[in-house]
Design a protein around this motif. Sequence first.
Motif, PDB file in Angstrom:
ATOM      1  N   MET A  45       0.825  -1.197   0.000  1.00  0.00           N
ATOM      2  CA  MET A  45       0.000   0.000   0.000  1.00  0.00           C
ATOM      3  C   MET A  45       0.862   1.251   0.000  1.00  0.00           C
ATOM      4  O   MET A  45       0.479   2.249  -0.597  1.00  0.00           O
ATOM      5  N   GLU A  46       1.991   1.186   0.679  1.00  0.00           N
ATOM      6  CA  GLU A  46       2.858   2.362   0.698  1.00  0.00           C
ATOM      7  C   GLU A  46       3.354   2.709  -0.698  1.00  0.00           C
ATOM      8  O   GLU A  46       3.520   3.887  -1.030  1.00  0.00           O
ATOM      9  N   SER A  47       3.571   1.696  -1.548  1.00  0.00           N
ATOM     10  CA  SER A  47       4.013   1.988  -2.917  1.00  0.00           C
ATOM     11  C   SER A  47       2.889   2.649  -3.724  1.00  0.00           C
ATOM     12  O   SER A  47       3.159   3.412  -4.650  1.00  0.00           O
ATOM     13  N   LEU A  48       1.654   2.389  -3.373  1.00  0.00           N
ATOM     14  CA  LEU A  48       0.529   3.052  -4.048  1.00  0.00           C
ATOM     15  C   LEU A  48       0.512   4.553  -3.783  1.00  0.00           C
ATOM     16  O   LEU A  48      -0.010   5.327  -4.587  1.00  0.00           O
ATOM     17  N   LEU A  49       1.064   4.968  -2.655  1.00  0.00           N
ATOM     18  CA  LEU A  49       1.082   6.392  -2.309  1.00  0.00           C
ATOM     19  C   LEU A  49       1.837   7.225  -3.337  1.00  0.00           C
ATOM     20  O   LEU A  49       1.537   8.405  -3.517  1.00  0.00           O
ATOM     21  N   GLN A  50       2.814   6.621  -4.007  1.00  0.00           N
ATOM     22  CA  GLN A  50       3.558   7.360  -5.025  1.00  0.00           C
ATOM     23  C   GLN A  50       2.660   7.714  -6.203  1.00  0.00           C
ATOM     24  O   GLN A  50       2.870   8.728  -6.861  1.00  0.00           O
ATOM     25  N   MET A  51       1.653   6.872  -6.458  1.00  0.00           N
ATOM     26  CA  MET A  51       0.743   7.129  -7.573  1.00  0.00           C
ATOM     27  C   MET A  51      -0.536   7.836  -7.129  1.00  0.00           C
ATOM     28  O   MET A  51      -1.125   8.587  -7.886  1.00  0.00           O
ATOM     29  N   GLU A  52      -0.965   7.602  -5.918  1.00  0.00           N
ATOM     30  CA  GLU A  52      -2.243   8.109  -5.416  1.00  0.00           C
ATOM     31  C   GLU A  52      -2.025   8.893  -4.130  1.00  0.00           C
ATOM     32  O   GLU A  52      -2.335   8.427  -3.045  1.00  0.00           O
ATOM     33  N   GLN A  53      -1.520  10.101  -4.228  1.00  0.00           N
ATOM     34  CA  GLN A  53      -1.206  10.870  -3.027  1.00  0.00           C
ATOM     35  C   GLN A  53      -2.392  11.636  -2.473  1.00  0.00           C
ATOM     36  O   GLN A  53      -2.265  12.308  -1.453  1.00  0.00           O
ATOM     37  N   SER A  54      -3.526  11.520  -3.119  1.00  0.00           N
ATOM     38  CA  SER A  54      -4.703  12.232  -2.625  1.00  0.00           C
ATOM     39  C   SER A  54      -5.885  11.294  -2.394  1.00  0.00           C
ATOM     40  O   SER A  54      -7.025  11.728  -2.320  1.00  0.00           O
ATOM     41  N   ASN A  55      -5.604  10.012  -2.271  1.00  0.00           N
ATOM     42  CA  ASN A  55      -6.668   9.021  -2.077  1.00  0.00           C
ATOM     43  C   ASN A  55      -6.783   8.691  -0.591  1.00  0.00           C
ATOM     44  O   ASN A  55      -5.938   7.977  -0.038  1.00  0.00           O
ATOM     45  N   GLN A  56      -7.844   9.202   0.032  1.00  0.00           N
ATOM     46  CA  GLN A  56      -7.991   8.997   1.474  1.00  0.00           C
ATOM     47  C   GLN A  56      -8.155   7.527   1.841  1.00  0.00           C
ATOM     48  O   GLN A  56      -7.804   7.123   2.943  1.00  0.00           O
ATOM     49  N   GLU A  57      -8.655   6.707   0.928  1.00  0.00           N
ATOM     50  CA  GLU A  57      -8.817   5.279   1.223  1.00  0.00           C
ATOM     51  C   GLU A  57      -7.468   4.601   1.463  1.00  0.00           C
ATOM     52  O   GLU A  57      -7.348   3.740   2.327  1.00  0.00           O
ATOM     53  N   ILE A  58      -6.471   4.977   0.702  1.00  0.00           N
ATOM     54  CA  ILE A  58      -5.140   4.388   0.896  1.00  0.00           C
ATOM     55  C   ILE A  58      -4.590   4.796   2.258  1.00  0.00           C
ATOM     56  O   ILE A  58      -4.088   3.961   3.015  1.00  0.00           O
ATOM     57  N   PHE A  59      -4.702   6.086   2.593  1.00  0.00           N
ATOM     58  CA  PHE A  59      -4.234   6.545   3.902  1.00  0.00           C
ATOM     59  C   PHE A  59      -4.998   5.855   5.035  1.00  0.00           C
ATOM     60  O   PHE A  59      -4.415   5.442   6.035  1.00  0.00           O
ATOM     61  N   LEU A  60      -6.305   5.732   4.869  1.00  0.00           N
ATOM     62  CA  LEU A  60      -7.143   5.094   5.884  1.00  0.00           C
ATOM     63  C   LEU A  60      -6.742   3.634   6.076  1.00  0.00           C
ATOM     64  O   LEU A  60      -6.579   3.160   7.207  1.00  0.00           O
ATOM     65  N   ASN A  61      -6.562   2.917   4.974  1.00  0.00           N
ATOM     66  CA  ASN A  61      -6.179   1.506   5.064  1.00  0.00           C
ATOM     67  C   ASN A  61      -4.768   1.321   5.599  1.00  0.00           C
ATOM     68  O   ASN A  61      -4.497   0.364   6.332  1.00  0.00           O
ATOM     69  N   LEU A  62      -3.866   2.228   5.247  1.00  0.00           N
ATOM     70  CA  LEU A  62      -2.517   2.158   5.816  1.00  0.00           C
ATOM     71  C   LEU A  62      -2.573   2.402   7.326  1.00  0.00           C
ATOM     72  O   LEU A  62      -1.885   1.721   8.089  1.00  0.00           O
ATOM     73  N   GLY A  63      -3.379   3.358   7.731  1.00  0.00           N
ATOM     74  CA  GLY A  63      -3.543   3.606   9.162  1.00  0.00           C
ATOM     75  C   GLY A  63      -4.057   2.374   9.884  1.00  0.00           C
ATOM     76  O   GLY A  63      -3.549   1.993  10.945  1.00  0.00           O
ATOM     77  N   LEU A  64      -5.046   1.730   9.290  1.00  0.00           N
ATOM     78  CA  LEU A  64      -5.591   0.519   9.898  1.00  0.00           C
ATOM     79  C   LEU A  64      -4.540  -0.594   9.937  1.00  0.00           C
ATOM     80  O   LEU A  64      -4.422  -1.303  10.947  1.00  0.00           O
ATOM     81  N   ALA A  65      -3.774  -0.743   8.875  1.00  0.00           N
ATOM     82  CA  ALA A  65      -2.733  -1.779   8.844  1.00  0.00           C
ATOM     83  C   ALA A  65      -1.703  -1.538   9.948  1.00  0.00           C
ATOM     84  O   ALA A  65      -1.313  -2.474  10.656  1.00  0.00           O
ATOM     85  N   TYR A  66      -1.279  -0.283  10.111  1.00  0.00           N
ATOM     86  CA  TYR A  66      -0.324   0.018  11.179  1.00  0.00           C
ATOM     87  C   TYR A  66      -0.944  -0.193  12.556  1.00  0.00           C
ATOM     88  O   TYR A  66      -0.291  -0.693  13.469  1.00  0.00           O
ATOM     89  N   LEU A  67      -2.208   0.161  12.684  1.00  0.00           N
ATOM     90  CA  LEU A  67      -2.891  -0.032  13.965  1.00  0.00           C
ATOM     91  C   LEU A  67      -2.948  -1.514  14.320  1.00  0.00           C
ATOM     92  O   LEU A  67      -2.694  -1.896  15.458  1.00  0.00           O
ATOM     93  N   ARG A  68      -3.251  -2.340  13.332  1.00  0.00           N
ATOM     94  CA  ARG A  68      -3.318  -3.792  13.563  1.00  0.00           C
ATOM     95  C   ARG A  68      -1.956  -4.386  13.907  1.00  0.00           C
ATOM     96  O   ARG A  68      -1.878  -5.455  14.494  1.00  0.00           O
ATOM     97  N   ASN A  69      -0.900  -3.690  13.514  1.00  0.00           N
ATOM     98  CA  ASN A  69       0.457  -4.155  13.816  1.00  0.00           C
ATOM     99  C   ASN A  69       1.060  -3.425  15.006  1.00  0.00           C
ATOM    100  O   ASN A  69       2.291  -3.361  15.148  1.00  0.00           O
ATOM    101  N   ASN A  70       0.170  -2.864  15.850  1.00  0.00           N
ATOM    102  CA  ASN A  70       0.582  -2.194  17.089  1.00  0.00           C
ATOM    103  C   ASN A  70       1.559  -1.042  16.859  1.00  0.00           C
ATOM    104  O   ASN A  70       2.467  -0.816  17.670  1.00  0.00           O
ATOM    105  N   GLN A  71       1.377  -0.325  15.779  1.00  0.00           N
ATOM    106  CA  GLN A  71       2.184   0.854  15.484  1.00  0.00           C
ATOM    107  C   GLN A  71       1.256   2.067  15.441  1.00  0.00           C
ATOM    108  O   GLN A  71       1.022   2.659  14.390  1.00  0.00           O
ATOM    109  N   LYS A  72       0.731   2.402  16.611  1.00  0.00           N
ATOM    110  CA  LYS A  72      -0.293   3.436  16.710  1.00  0.00           C
ATOM    111  C   LYS A  72       0.191   4.791  16.210  1.00  0.00           C
ATOM    112  O   LYS A  72      -0.559   5.522  15.568  1.00  0.00           O
ATOM    113  N   GLU A  73       1.443   5.141  16.484  1.00  0.00           N
ATOM    114  CA  GLU A  73       1.947   6.452  16.066  1.00  0.00           C
ATOM    115  C   GLU A  73       1.903   6.588  14.547  1.00  0.00           C
ATOM    116  O   GLU A  73       1.495   7.626  14.017  1.00  0.00           O
ATOM    117  N   LYS A  74       2.340   5.550  13.835  1.00  0.00           N
ATOM    118  CA  LYS A  74       2.285   5.581  12.372  1.00  0.00           C
ATOM    119  C   LYS A  74       0.836   5.583  11.894  1.00  0.00           C
ATOM    120  O   LYS A  74       0.504   6.262  10.922  1.00  0.00           O
TER     121      LYS A  74
END
Length: 174
Positions: free
Chosen positions: A1-30
Amino acid sequence: MESLLQMEQSNQEIFLNLGLAYLRNNQKEKAVIFFKKALETAFEDREDVLLDIGIYLNQHEAYKTTIEFLAPGCREFTNNESLLFELAFAYDKEFIIDKGLETYNRLIDINPFSENAWYNLGILYIKNNDFDNANKCYDYALALNPSHGEALFNKGNALVNQGQYLEAIDCYID
């Protein structure tokens, strides 16, 4: 998903899903960084994105962070029952009883037929040792749903705390 950010820097769904992925991996700050970016890029969907963030954070027991996101959001979207519910739940879990009471009351002002809002408001009154108001809340929840087992049980507990044992037994039996 992080590689998608290079192509889609204004897609809130990617940011939202990345946030959820980090949250699930106990990386709350990220996760928080990406949730903030999701909100920055969400325009007409801002209210929905905010709700998703609140739900994700509550599911991962990050209640303080939920409050940080949703308290301002509930001032922006004053009539969103779901946002208010998630915020009130987070206040409850953080034992910020006065804010929780205030938020559930705001929710009930918007929708007086929310049995779960009445039930949860009763829980906060119990935590505040206000058994009279708790019982009133449980009565409203039971008026809306007479078979609300948790409301009956909690009302019974509140009645026991008030020394009203026979009434409590009736609630437990029901």
